[in-house]
Design a protein around this motif. Sequence first.
Motif, PDB file in Angstrom:
ATOM      1  N   VAL A  79       0.865  -1.177   0.000  1.00 49.07           N
ATOM      2  CA  VAL A  79       0.000   0.000   0.000  1.00 49.07           C
ATOM      3  C   VAL A  79       0.898   1.221   0.000  1.00 49.07           C
ATOM      4  O   VAL A  79       1.851   1.309   0.766  1.00 49.07           O
ATOM      5  CB  VAL A  79      -0.927   0.001   1.245  1.00 49.07           C
ATOM      6  N   THR A  80       0.618   2.170  -0.898  1.00 44.68           N
ATOM      7  CA  THR A  80       1.395   3.402  -0.962  1.00 44.68           C
ATOM      8  C   THR A  80       0.522   4.573  -0.531  1.00 44.68           C
ATOM      9  O   THR A  80      -0.675   4.601  -0.809  1.00 44.68           O
ATOM     10  CB  THR A  80       1.917   3.670  -2.389  1.00 44.68           C
ATOM     11  N   GLU A  81       1.169   5.509   0.161  1.00 43.73           N
ATOM     12  CA  GLU A  81       0.440   6.689   0.634  1.00 43.73           C
ATOM     13  C   GLU A  81       1.430   7.830   0.765  1.00 43.73           C
ATOM     14  O   GLU A  81       2.267   7.845   1.652  1.00 43.73           O
ATOM     15  CB  GLU A  81      -0.216   6.394   1.987  1.00 43.73           C
ATOM     16  N   LYS A 138      -2.385  11.373   1.606  1.00 41.02           N
ATOM     17  CA  LYS A 138      -2.818  11.300   3.004  1.00 41.02           C
ATOM     18  C   LYS A 138      -3.836  12.394   3.314  1.00 41.02           C
ATOM     19  O   LYS A 138      -4.829  12.156   3.998  1.00 41.02           O
ATOM     20  CB  LYS A 138      -1.602  11.421   3.923  1.00 41.02           C
ATOM     21  N   LYS A 172      -5.143   5.931  -0.601  1.00 40.74           N
ATOM     22  CA  LYS A 172      -3.985   5.046  -0.671  1.00 40.74           C
ATOM     23  C   LYS A 172      -4.037   4.323  -2.014  1.00 40.74           C
ATOM     24  O   LYS A 172      -5.101   4.125  -2.572  1.00 40.74           O
ATOM     25  CB  LYS A 172      -4.013   3.987   0.439  1.00 40.74           C
ATOM     26  N   GLU A 224      -5.305   5.306  -5.861  1.00 42.45           N
ATOM     27  CA  GLU A 224      -6.197   6.177  -5.118  1.00 42.45           C
ATOM     28  C   GLU A 224      -7.543   5.582  -4.692  1.00 42.45           C
ATOM     29  O   GLU A 224      -8.591   5.948  -5.178  1.00 42.45           O
ATOM     30  CB  GLU A 224      -6.444   7.462  -5.912  1.00 42.45           C
ATOM     31  N   LYS A 263      -8.783   5.039   2.150  1.00 47.21           N
ATOM     32  CA  LYS A 263      -7.847   4.345   3.040  1.00 47.21           C
ATOM     33  C   LYS A 263      -8.396   3.012   3.541  1.00 47.21           C
ATOM     34  O   LYS A 263      -7.721   1.990   3.480  1.00 47.21           O
ATOM     35  CB  LYS A 263      -7.506   5.223   4.247  1.00 47.21           C
ATOM     36  N   ASP A 319      -6.867  -0.758   2.609  1.00 49.01           N
ATOM     37  CA  ASP A 319      -6.397  -1.700   3.631  1.00 49.01           C
ATOM     38  C   ASP A 319      -7.196  -3.000   3.596  1.00 49.01           C
ATOM     39  O   ASP A 319      -6.635  -4.086   3.719  1.00 49.01           O
ATOM     40  CB  ASP A 319      -6.476  -1.057   5.015  1.00 49.01           C
TER      41      ASP A 319
END
Length: 162
Positions: A107-109, A114, A119, A134, A137, A141
């Motif tokens: 997962v990239t953020e 943020k 994410k 995108e 969040k 997850d």
Amino acid sequence: MEKVSKKAINYWRLQAVFKSLISVAVIIIGLMLIYFFPFIKIPAFVVISIAAVFFLYEVLYNMLVYPRLFYKYFEFQVTDDVLVVNSGIFNKKHIVIPLFRIQNVDVTEGPIMKRFGLKGIEISTAGGGTYIPELEKNRADELRSNIREIVKVKRNRVNEDD
């Protein structure tokens, strides 16, 4: 099929604003070079014209058109066996990844993501991978956990069959 978050449209627009600022910086640097180095024989209007075309492209296409079209044409789906990703505005891509081939799910953020509550998910296989951009969040997850759980179950079945 699932879509990315609607918040992503504004995120992509903000990214385009930053890219536009780079275009403005290039215009300023080009004009400064012409002014301070008279041996450069490029007329200022040529630099301004070229830079203005790129700037208009950034503003019109990347800020107004592209985010809506990307949102409209990007979709994905996770089943018990495969991950399907459809994308592309002009060149359509249809990616099908068997879940048992997935090696890693990240997962990239970033800091701007943020602020938007978004994410992205990077899915890696031995032959490459794909990126689901995108998502909210919680959804990102949840999707990451679901994919990891399905992959774990699939691998255990393959190991038991051996």
